[in-house]
Design a protein around this motif. Structure first.
Motif, mmCIF file in Angstrom:
data_model
loop_
_atom_site.group_PDB
_atom_site.id
_atom_site.type_symbol
_atom_site.label_atom_id
_atom_site.label_comp_id
_atom_site.label_asym_id
_atom_site.label_seq_id
_atom_site.Cartn_x
_atom_site.Cartn_y
_atom_site.Cartn_z
ATOM 1 N N MET A 1 1.064 -1.389 -0.278
ATOM 2 C CA MET A 1 -0.239 -0.190 0.134
ATOM 3 C C MET A 1 0.577 1.496 -0.655
ATOM 4 N N ASP A 2 0.831 1.721 -0.621
ATOM 5 C CA ASP A 2 0.920 3.564 -0.679
ATOM 6 C C ASP A 2 1.331 4.275 0.586
ATOM 7 N N PRO A 3 2.031 5.034 0.418
ATOM 8 C CA PRO A 3 1.931 5.879 1.792
ATOM 9 C C PRO A 3 1.102 7.107 0.765
ATOM 10 N N VAL A 4 -0.665 7.347 2.523
ATOM 11 C CA VAL A 4 -1.222 8.634 1.772
ATOM 12 C C VAL A 4 -0.741 9.840 2.337
ATOM 13 N N ILE A 5 -0.325 10.658 1.831
ATOM 14 C CA ILE A 5 -0.023 11.628 2.583
ATOM 15 C C ILE A 5 -0.591 12.941 1.782
ATOM 16 N N VAL A 6 -1.674 13.578 3.703
ATOM 17 C CA VAL A 6 -2.156 14.583 3.259
ATOM 18 C C VAL A 6 -1.743 15.479 3.840
ATOM 19 N N SER A 7 -1.980 16.366 3.353
ATOM 20 C CA SER A 7 -1.053 18.008 3.711
ATOM 21 C C SER A 7 -2.625 18.295 4.562
ATOM 22 N N HIS A 8 -2.097 18.703 6.053
ATOM 23 C CA HIS A 8 -3.151 18.692 6.527
ATOM 24 C C HIS A 8 -3.474 20.353 7.363
ATOM 25 N N SER A 9 -4.233 21.776 6.965
ATOM 26 C CA SER A 9 -4.513 22.248 8.376
ATOM 27 C C SER A 9 -2.976 22.855 7.804
ATOM 28 N N HIS A 10 -1.876 22.464 7.197
ATOM 29 C CA HIS A 10 -0.373 23.211 7.005
ATOM 30 C C HIS A 10 0.315 22.869 8.439
ATOM 31 N N THR A 11 -0.636 22.134 9.446
ATOM 32 C CA THR A 11 0.291 21.763 10.772
ATOM 33 C C THR A 11 0.648 20.597 10.853
ATOM 34 N N LEU A 12 -0.163 19.280 10.098
ATOM 35 C CA LEU A 12 0.514 18.044 10.205
ATOM 36 C C LEU A 12 0.412 17.349 8.832
ATOM 37 N N ASP A 13 1.508 16.529 9.090
ATOM 38 C CA ASP A 13 1.335 15.183 7.840
ATOM 39 C C ASP A 13 0.527 13.672 8.310
ATOM 40 N N TYR A 14 0.351 13.508 7.415
ATOM 41 C CA TYR A 14 -0.074 11.907 7.531
ATOM 42 C C TYR A 14 0.351 10.812 6.710
ATOM 43 N N LEU A 15 0.682 10.265 7.233
ATOM 44 C CA LEU A 15 1.345 8.908 6.915
ATOM 45 C C LEU A 15 0.276 7.774 7.216
ATOM 46 N N ASN A 16 -0.527 6.486 6.139
ATOM 47 C CA ASN A 16 -1.324 5.599 6.496
ATOM 48 C C ASN A 16 -0.842 4.344 5.430
ATOM 49 N N ASN A 17 -0.562 3.585 7.299
ATOM 50 C CA ASN A 17 -0.011 1.956 6.422
ATOM 51 C C ASN A 17 1.778 2.308 5.401
ATOM 52 N N PRO A 18 2.438 2.843 5.902
ATOM 53 C CA PRO A 18 3.641 3.609 5.293
ATOM 54 C C PRO A 18 4.549 2.286 4.681
ATOM 55 N N SER A 19 4.241 2.409 3.291
ATOM 56 C CA SER A 19 5.760 0.593 3.054
ATOM 57 C C SER A 19 6.967 1.183 3.329
ATOM 58 N N PRO A 20 7.801 0.168 3.610
ATOM 59 C CA PRO A 20 9.520 -0.082 4.144
ATOM 60 C C PRO A 20 10.106 0.724 2.898
ATOM 61 N N ARG A 21 9.515 0.776 1.468
ATOM 62 C CA ARG A 21 10.382 1.169 0.321
ATOM 63 C C ARG A 21 9.837 3.125 0.501
ATOM 64 N N THR A 22 9.311 3.376 1.054
ATOM 65 C CA THR A 22 9.118 4.797 0.957
ATOM 66 C C THR A 22 9.534 5.441 2.109
ATOM 67 N N LEU A 23 10.038 4.889 3.195
ATOM 68 C CA LEU A 23 10.799 5.180 4.664
ATOM 69 C C LEU A 23 11.997 5.625 4.813
ATOM 70 N N GLY A 24 12.748 5.142 3.321
ATOM 71 C CA GLY A 24 14.048 5.697 3.601
ATOM 72 C C GLY A 24 15.011 4.191 3.640
ATOM 73 N N ARG A 25 16.157 4.087 3.900
ATOM 74 C CA ARG A 25 17.435 3.054 4.446
ATOM 75 C C ARG A 25 17.703 3.139 5.994
ATOM 76 N N SER A 26 17.264 4.637 6.341
ATOM 77 C CA SER A 26 17.739 4.837 7.932
ATOM 78 C C SER A 26 17.039 5.695 7.983
ATOM 79 N N PRO A 27 16.382 6.121 9.942
ATOM 80 C CA PRO A 27 16.153 6.586 10.414
ATOM 81 C C PRO A 27 16.109 8.412 9.725
ATOM 82 N N LEU A 28 17.735 8.331 9.342
ATOM 83 C CA LEU A 28 18.042 9.848 9.005
ATOM 84 C C LEU A 28 17.204 9.744 7.539
#
Ligand SMILES: [Zn+2]
Length: 351
Positions: A1-28
């Protein structure tokens, strides 16, 4: 499942069930991709229930983010829905990464969870509270790191079985405080069991590992709010006093005093964290000004220091058997935050 990023009220972003390939190779790498404070939702086996976990409210405390990244990469299905809240993305991203508690000139985000929600940090805090209201979680964790090194502990404003059970996912020490500062853990007042977890030092691998292992338990157990299921007995320390050093005082960490500092602690003073110190065990040395450079504060009130510490022959001794914690050997933190916290050896308040 692809991440769904919704910029909401310019304060928070949202990731729903993010798949590992969208998370970078490291926390950094992942942090580099994040643009603002971020909400991550992961669907659980039981979609009727949700547990929440906030972290990175302080940008220089990465253990919780490391744990979430590792856990998401491993593609676990949690027992119930999980709601992750990454607060201090802005300060965390300022180079060098993970070096700033808050953005320069900004407010401490973990003091902003109360009216009047002023400035950017107030808006972030209110948006996080709105998310919690909407998700209606059965419990909430807020994962931090301590300034110095030392064992992990939990903090709560409510000491009952549910709060002890949550703490026991990570640690066997729970500090109960009546202080209200506008911290996220005060969400406990909404009848949602909430604890702050201090995983240990921000640079300590064992703190990162503890955050991860605690998250695995939090995500995989069907019941995290019953004490019968708890991994450890929890020792409760009530209403510790803060011992502060005067802002113009000098401190050094040496095996013997040089004679030039107002306060001298031995370099291994951090070993006193959560140990009991008896009235015949010296903690360190004072200079010419004696105990005047130290202040004991309970519930925002200044107390009589001599009921906590006493001086004999230039050495500092506890006035009664005490348990000390959050001792640091970082002189900047010792002066800007506090020297250490203390309760009676029994865990009861000194005042
Ligand atoms: Zn923190």
């Amino acid at each position: 499942m692809d991440p769904v990023i919704v910029s909401h009220s310019h304060t928070l972003d949202y990731l729903n069930n993010p798949s590992p390939r969208t998370l970078g190779r490291s926390p950094l790498e992942w942090l580099n991709q994040l643009q603002r404070p971020t909400v991550i939702r992961v669907a659980g086996r039981d979609p009727s229930r949700t547990r929440a976990m906030a972290t990175l409210l302080h940008g220089n405390e990465p253990s919780g983010l490391f744990a979430i990244h590792r856990w998401l990469m491993e593609q676990h299905t949690p027992e119930v829905n999980l709601l992750f809240l990454l607060g201090g993305v802005y300060p965390a991203k300022i180079p060098p990464t993970f070096s700033l508690r808050q953005v320069p000139g900004g407010r401490d985000l973990n003091r902003c969870f109360k009216e009047p929600f002023e400035r950017e940090e107030g808006a972030i805090a209110r948006a996080i509270l709105d998310e919690l209201q909407t998700a209606n979680p059965e419990c909430l964790l807020d994962v931090h790191n301590t300034s110095g090194t030392g064992p992990a502990f939990a903090v709560t404003i409510t000491n009952d079985a549910a709060h002890q059970a949550l703490a026991s996912l990570f640690t066997d020490r729970l500090i109960m405080t009546d202080l209200r500062l506008g911290a996220l853990m005060e969400y406990s007042e909404q009848e949602v069991p909430t604890v702050t977890i201090e995983c240990g030092g921000a640079q300590d691998d064992h703190a990162h590992q503890l955050a991860y292992e605690g998250l695995v338990r939090y995500a995989s157990q069907s019941d995290v709010l019953s004490l019968e299921k708890a991994e450890w007995n929890v020792a409760v320390l009530r209403n510790p006093i803060r011992v502060e050093l005067a802002s113009d005082a000098t401190i050094e960490y040496r095996l013997t005093p040089s004679g030039h500092a107002d306060l001298t602690f031995p370099p291994d003073i951090e070993n006193r964290n959560f140990g009991i110190v008896s009235p015949d065990e010296p903690l360190g040395w004072v200079g010419q000004k004696g105990l005047d450079v130290l202040t004991a504060i309970s519930h925002n009130r200044t107390e009589n220091m001599e009921q906590v510490l006493q001086i004999r022959d230039g050495r500092i001794y506890p006035a009664q058997a005490i348990k000390t914690f959050m001792i640091t050997t970082n002189p900047v933190i010792a002066k800007s935050d506090c020297l250490f916290y203390a309760v009676k050896a029994t865990g009861d308040p000194i005042f």
